[in-house]
Design an enzyme around this catalytic site. Structure first.
Site, PDB file in Angstrom:
ATOM      1  CG  ASP A  41      -2.787  -8.675   0.936  1.00 40.92           C
ATOM      2  OD1 ASP A  41      -2.120  -8.680   1.732  1.00 40.92           O
ATOM      3  OD2 ASP A  41      -3.808  -7.763   0.858  1.00 40.92           O
ATOM      4  CG  HIS A  67      -6.463  -5.574   1.908  1.00 41.99           C
ATOM      5  ND1 HIS A  67      -5.941  -6.294   2.797  1.00 41.99           N
ATOM      6  CD2 HIS A  67      -7.664  -5.055   2.524  1.00 41.99           C
ATOM      7  CE1 HIS A  67      -6.677  -6.211   3.883  1.00 41.99           C
ATOM      8  NE2 HIS A  67      -7.901  -5.673   3.677  1.00 41.99           N
ATOM      9  CG  HIS A  97      -1.994  -1.070   1.387  1.00 45.17           C
ATOM     10  ND1 HIS A  97      -2.726  -1.256   0.294  1.00 45.17           N
ATOM     11  CD2 HIS A  97      -2.325  -1.972   2.206  1.00 45.17           C
ATOM     12  CE1 HIS A  97      -3.695  -2.302   0.620  1.00 45.17           C
ATOM     13  NE2 HIS A  97      -3.263  -2.722   1.801  1.00 45.17           N
ATOM     14  CG  ASP A 105      -4.856  -9.960   3.837  1.00 49.21           C
ATOM     15  OD1 ASP A 105      -4.533 -10.723   2.628  1.00 49.21           O
ATOM     16  OD2 ASP A 105      -4.716  -8.973   3.915  1.00 49.21           O
TER      17      ASP A 105
HETATM   18 ZN   LIG Z   1      -4.237  -7.218   3.104  1.00 44.18          ZN
END
Ligand SMILES: [Zn+2]
Length: 344
Positions: A161, A163, A124, A248
């Site tokens: 991931d 995200h 990120h 995750d």
């Molecule tokens: Zn994540």
């Protein structure tokens, strides 16, 4: 197969207190690798710190100083969910340097593939901004470093991931040499990663987003890896594959709503390994991003390393999902993404 893993106690010193992204994650992974006996079969790679020049391949110099000074002042919150401690800068430069070192070991033929077990995570982090538990974008820094050092023409980054890796996407959005492919829950944090985000300028087409509805499990992910990731990789023909490995996406993880099992991760990793073997002499480096259920995380990393070692028998102590979600039909989504990216 000689498989390396990067690890150093410095990564435990990024002290986030009671935060979900904490040192217990790496401790759980290492202790599980010991228990299963896999750790003794892997080659320990000692990381080095990335230099300020290496981190500046992705990040603004003032931002790097800002992270260093924040740590020197004792740490604190950098955004609503990213916290630092006095040793966070040191851990962060070793995290970036760890992925660089893993990449060097693979490219120099010292190991066949490697997994950088580092924290803080990176995908990120933006050029000027810490975000979502990430300080420096480890995988992006390693990709930039590898392009320059090994004169590679093309690198593929696969990010599973749960995200979207907005920082990685942004770093390479107009760069035709780095193809970023991400599977992620959508709509979800950080909000980016729609199918229409495909790159810009010379990099048009080298960003491939696969935004998935909540509830997707092994079958949906395997369809995506077979029908999208595989033809995209074969057409791009990278010299190195880097993987932002976030666990995750596991059904037991508390941060998101996907339904992937440890066995599912193992099958995805086997597809990725097959692509690396076929396209780029096996040049494959994994780096740890998210994953917050400690049992799921540890078992999934163990399964990943086992597949990289060439083992066909995978332990899945958590089994299939126990939650009863409706299974989303992603057939039309896959067709739509194949259309956007001109995949037959
Ligand atoms: Zn994540």
């Amino acid at each position: 197969m000689k498989v390396g893993y990067v690890y150093d106690p410095i990564y435990l010193k990024h002290d986030t207190g009671g935060h979900v992204e904490n040192a217990g994650r790496l401790e759980a992974i290492i202790s599980h690798l010991e228990q299963t006996g896999l750790k003794q079969q892997l080659t320990l790679i000692k990381p080095r710190p990335a230099s300020a020049e290496e981190i500046a391949l992705v990040h603004d110099k003032q931002y790097i100083s800002h992270i260093q000074e924040a740590a020197q002042r004792g740490g604190g919150w950098l955004d609503a969910d990213t916290v630092t401690s006095p040793d966070s800068y040191q851990a962060a430069i070793y995290a970036a340097g760890g992925v660089i070192k893993a990449t060097e070991m693979v490219m120099d033929g010292e190991v066949n593939s490697a997994f950088a077990l580092v924290r803080p995570p990176g995908h990120h982090a933006l050029a000027y901004q810490a975000m979502g538990f990430c300080l420096f974008n480890n995988v992006a820094i390693a990709a930039k470093y590898a392009l320059a050092k090994y004169k590679l023409e093309r690198i593929m980054i696969i990010d599973f991931d749960v995200h979207h890796g907005n920082g990685t996407q942004e770093t390479f959005y107009d760069d035709p040499q780095v193809l970023y492919l991400s599977t992620h829950e959508y709509p979800f944090y950080p909000g980016t990663g729609g199918t229409g985000e495909t790159g810009s300028g010379a990099g048009e087409g080298t960003t491939v987003n696969i935004p998935l509805p909540a509830g997707c499990g092994d079958n949906e992910y395997l369809s995506v890896f077979e029908q999208i990731a595989t033809p995209v990789a074969k057409r791009f023909n990278p010299g190195l594959i880097l993987v932002s490995a976030g666990y995750d996406t596991h059904w037991a993880d508390g941060l998101a709503l996907m339904q992937v099992s440890v066995s599912g991760f193992a099958r995805m990793v086997a597809i990725i390994k097959g692509l690396a073997d076929e396209l780029c002499s096996g040049h494959l480096v994994f780096t740890l991003e998210g994953g917050y259920n400690l049992n799921a995380l540890a078992a999934s990393v163990n399964a990943t390393c086992a597949v990289l070692m060439g083992n066909s028998e995978i332990e899945d102590p958590l089994g299939p999902p126990s939650r009863d979600f409706g299974i989303p039909d992603i057939t039309r989504l896959i067709e739509s993404i194949k259309g956007i990216h001109n995949l037959a």
